[in-house]
Design a protein around this motif. Structure first.
Motif, PDB file in Angstrom:
ATOM      1  N   PHE A  66      -4.625  44.289  79.311  1.00  0.00           N
ATOM      2  CA  PHE A  66      -3.445  44.703  79.981  1.00  0.00           C
ATOM      3  C   PHE A  66      -3.578  44.882  81.447  1.00  0.00           C
ATOM      4  O   PHE A  66      -2.739  44.265  82.165  1.00  0.00           O
ATOM      5  CB  PHE A  66      -2.953  46.032  79.102  1.00  0.00           C
ATOM      6  CG  PHE A  66      -1.683  46.647  79.758  1.00  0.00           C
ATOM      7  CD1 PHE A  66      -0.384  45.902  80.013  1.00  0.00           C
ATOM      8  CD2 PHE A  66      -1.916  47.663  80.875  1.00  0.00           C
ATOM      9  CE1 PHE A  66       0.729  46.635  80.621  1.00  0.00           C
ATOM     10  CE2 PHE A  66      -0.852  48.416  81.378  1.00  0.00           C
ATOM     11  CZ  PHE A  66       0.289  47.918  81.185  1.00  0.00           C
ATOM     12  N   GLU A 126      -2.224  43.040  84.765  1.00  0.00           N
ATOM     13  CA  GLU A 126      -1.310  43.532  85.965  1.00  0.00           C
ATOM     14  C   GLU A 126      -1.660  43.431  87.174  1.00  0.00           C
ATOM     15  O   GLU A 126      -0.982  43.150  88.185  1.00  0.00           O
ATOM     16  CB  GLU A 126      -1.005  45.061  85.294  1.00  0.00           C
ATOM     17  CG  GLU A 126      -0.275  45.814  86.398  1.00  0.00           C
ATOM     18  CD  GLU A 126       0.014  47.107  85.890  1.00  0.00           C
ATOM     19  OE1 GLU A 126       0.791  47.776  86.802  1.00  0.00           O
ATOM     20  OE2 GLU A 126      -0.652  47.655  85.046  1.00  0.00           O
ATOM     21  N   VAL A 178       6.774  44.738  84.329  1.00  0.00           N
ATOM     22  CA  VAL A 178       5.767  45.348  83.362  1.00  0.00           C
ATOM     23  C   VAL A 178       6.372  46.272  82.543  1.00  0.00           C
ATOM     24  O   VAL A 178       6.614  46.293  81.066  1.00  0.00           O
ATOM     25  CB  VAL A 178       4.639  45.925  83.980  1.00  0.00           C
ATOM     26  CG1 VAL A 178       4.053  46.870  82.928  1.00  0.00           C
ATOM     27  CG2 VAL A 178       3.791  45.100  84.590  1.00  0.00           C
ATOM     28  N   VAL A 211       7.372  45.962  78.658  1.00  0.00           N
ATOM     29  CA  VAL A 211       6.787  47.298  77.622  1.00  0.00           C
ATOM     30  C   VAL A 211       7.944  47.560  76.768  1.00  0.00           C
ATOM     31  O   VAL A 211       7.903  48.133  75.623  1.00  0.00           O
ATOM     32  CB  VAL A 211       6.168  48.440  78.482  1.00  0.00           C
ATOM     33  CG1 VAL A 211       5.883  49.423  77.771  1.00  0.00           C
ATOM     34  CG2 VAL A 211       5.011  47.890  79.203  1.00  0.00           C
ATOM     35  N   PRO A 243       5.023  38.374  83.759  1.00  0.00           N
ATOM     36  CA  PRO A 243       4.663  39.300  82.818  1.00  0.00           C
ATOM     37  C   PRO A 243       4.770  39.126  81.219  1.00  0.00           C
ATOM     38  O   PRO A 243       4.740  39.988  80.413  1.00  0.00           O
ATOM     39  CB  PRO A 243       5.404  40.630  83.235  1.00  0.00           C
ATOM     40  CG  PRO A 243       6.594  39.921  83.898  1.00  0.00           C
ATOM     41  CD  PRO A 243       6.264  38.667  84.200  1.00  0.00           C
ATOM     42  N   ILE A 275       2.422  40.655  78.603  1.00  0.00           N
ATOM     43  CA  ILE A 275       2.377  41.954  78.539  1.00  0.00           C
ATOM     44  C   ILE A 275       3.320  42.160  77.081  1.00  0.00           C
ATOM     45  O   ILE A 275       3.179  43.081  76.519  1.00  0.00           O
ATOM     46  CB  ILE A 275       2.579  42.685  79.569  1.00  0.00           C
ATOM     47  CG1 ILE A 275       1.704  42.550  80.678  1.00  0.00           C
ATOM     48  CG2 ILE A 275       3.076  43.972  79.528  1.00  0.00           C
ATOM     49  CD1 ILE A 275       1.867  43.063  81.896  1.00  0.00           C
TER      50      ILE A 275
END
Length: 506
Positions: free
Chosen positions: A348, A352, A377, A381, A434, A437
């Motif tokens: 992760f 990033e 991000v 998430v 992203p 993620i």
């Protein structure tokens, strides 16, 4: 209270904070005395013998603000600048660096200045007959200081257009062509972000950047790159090699004993110049094999592909401290590391930090990039948590889209994105970059929900994130693109660990 009092005593009330730097301005008196100032002299645009100002960034010398127009001085040949008590710089010596490209390629009507700073390069172009000058400067405060403190007032000239943006972003977006492209003495004095080890000017001094700048030249146009090499011959060799590779020419090279270097490459002609000027001397330089700085390896100041020893010592010390902390905070029944969550954390954070360096190519190395990465991000998430709350249980199948999305980022050409309009690049940076993620978040949330010891799993994840952050330094050896392969290894390791305890896909 005592701490605040100490800070107040040591504070320079004339200091200015830009988005990137701590900036102070000092006025140089005729006796060499320097005094911090917050406003320029009266009538600075017209006064005879205007003062020079020394601009410091993070307490180090950054640039001069003043005029090199001899008509502004009563005795220009005797006008001296004293940056320190032990050093003296004549107006002629200072002006020589700015004048040099215009002596090699006179009568440039359309000029682009990259890293225009306080505006002396811009003033020089105007003095030598430029009809239009595009000035590119990333720091808005440096531009404002140029407006205020430069006696030439070049930024206020109607022939000048100021572009507060990154040089690489400007190269891609402009449709203009020029008789001369001038790289000023750029030096960011700082890294781009606390989450990345790339300097602010990292992507300006690469082979691809020089190639893009050279492509903006008209026939018989001149590319001029000025740099302070500090006497490091390997750095001079790198710059000359990069110019040769990007322009497919043999450049003209001038150096000064104090370390300044000017490299000149002509489009459709071979630039000619005298063997020496006042302090500059022309040299013949053949490349000796110093590796070039590229968009994939933008480390201009590293002599070779390696991680400096001081970095390794600091990283090692922090890792040991982190391991001790995790060991001491673990309960007596569960010592060690939850490898599944450890590898998820490592993948992760490395992803990033890698995203920051990637997106900086699309928008330039500005604060906007950090905002885009963090926003992307957070969006992923949040979406991962929402979707995971609807999943009944974890499935190993979730690793398939994770691996596929990383593979896409690795193989899809960066240059394709650079050619897109702003909105398309923004959407790509917020959603596609992203995207891994999101899938990693699904895996984390669904497996964390099943953890028998959540605090132990979370601690292992944080330790992995520490390792992932430090893993960015591997880019100093492998290049930036290869870091995606390291991310892939972390996630595959997490998959293999989970494979041993999972009953299989459902």
């Amino acid at each position: 209270g005592a701490s605040l009092a100490i800070m107040a005593v040591g504070m320079d009330h004339t200091a200015i904070w830009s988005p990137y730097n701590h900036i102070t301005v000092r006025e140089l008196g005729p006796d060499g005395h320097q005094k911090p100032v917050s406003t320029p002299a009266n009538n600075i645009g017209t006064v005879q013998d205007p003062p020079f100002y020394k601009v410091q960034v993070n307490h180090d010398f950054y640039m001069w603000n003043g005029s090199i127009d001899w008509r502004r001085y009563k005795e220009p040949t005797r006008y001296l600048l004293k940056p320190t008590e032990s050093s003296v710089v004549s107006l002629l010596n200072l002006a020589e660096a700015y004048i040099l490209p215009h002596l090699i390629r006179p009568d440039a009507k359309e000029v682009l200045v990259v890293g225009s700073g306080g505006g002396i390069d811009v003033e020089t172009a105007l003095l030598y007959g430029a009809e239009r000058v595009d000035a590119v400067e990333i720091d808005p405060v440096i531009i404002r200081l140029g407006h205020q403190y430069n006696a030439s007032q070049s930024y206020k000239d109607p022939r000048v257009s100021i572009h507060n943006t990154d040089a690489r972003a400007f190269f891609k977006q402009t449709d203009k062509s020029y008789d001369m492209v001038v790289f000023g003495l750029l030096d960011s004095q700082s890294v781009f972000s606390q989450m990345s080890n790339i300097r602010l000017d990292g992507y300006v001094y690469t082979e691809e950047s020089f190639r893009e700048a050279f492509s903006l030249l008209r026939e018989r146009g001149l590319l001029s790159i000025s740099f302070y090499s500090a006497g490091q011959l390997w750095l001079l060799d790198r710059l000359v090699t990069m110019v040769r590779s990007s322009t497919h020419t043999v450049p003209l090279v001038y150096t000064r004993p104090t370390g300044q270097v000017t490299i000149l490459a002509g489009n459709g002609f071979v630039p000619q110049g005298p063997s020496h000027l006042v302090n500059y001397r022309r040299i013949e330089w053949g490349p000796s094999g110093t590796p070039e700085a590229t968009d994939d390896w933008p480390y201009l100041y590293l002599r070779k592909r390696f991680i400096p020893s001081d970095y390794l010592v600091n990283v090692g010390a922090l890792l040991i401290i982190s391991l001790i902390f995790v060991f001491l905070s673990s309960d007596s029944k569960r010592k060690g590391i939850d490898l599944h969550f450890f590898f998820l954390g490592a993948g992760f954070l490395l992803l990033e930090t890698k995203s920051i360096t990637t997106i900086s190519l699309y928008f330039g190395t500005t604060w906007f990039v950090s905002m885009v990465v963090i926003l992307g991000v957070l969006i992923m998430v949040l979406l991962a948590n929402l979707v995971a709350s609807r999943l009944k249980r974890f499935s190993l199948v979730l690793y398939l889209p994770l691996i596929a999305s990383i593979g896409f980022l690795y193989f899809y050409p960066t240059q394709n994105v650079l050619a897109w309009p702003f909105l398309s690049r923004l959407i790509y940076s917020l959603i596609i970059i992203p995207l891994p993620i999101f899938f990693a978040g699904l895996i984390f949330s669904s497996t964390f929900r099943e953890s028998q010891n959540p605090s132990f799993s979370f601690g292992s994840n944080l330790l992995g994130a520490t390792v992932g952050g430090f893993a960015e330094y591997l880019g100093m050896i492998t290049g930036m693109k290869a870091l995606l392969l390291v991310v892939l290894v972390f996630y595959l390791a997490s998959f293999l660990v989970r494979l041993r305890v999972s009953p299989g896909p459902t």
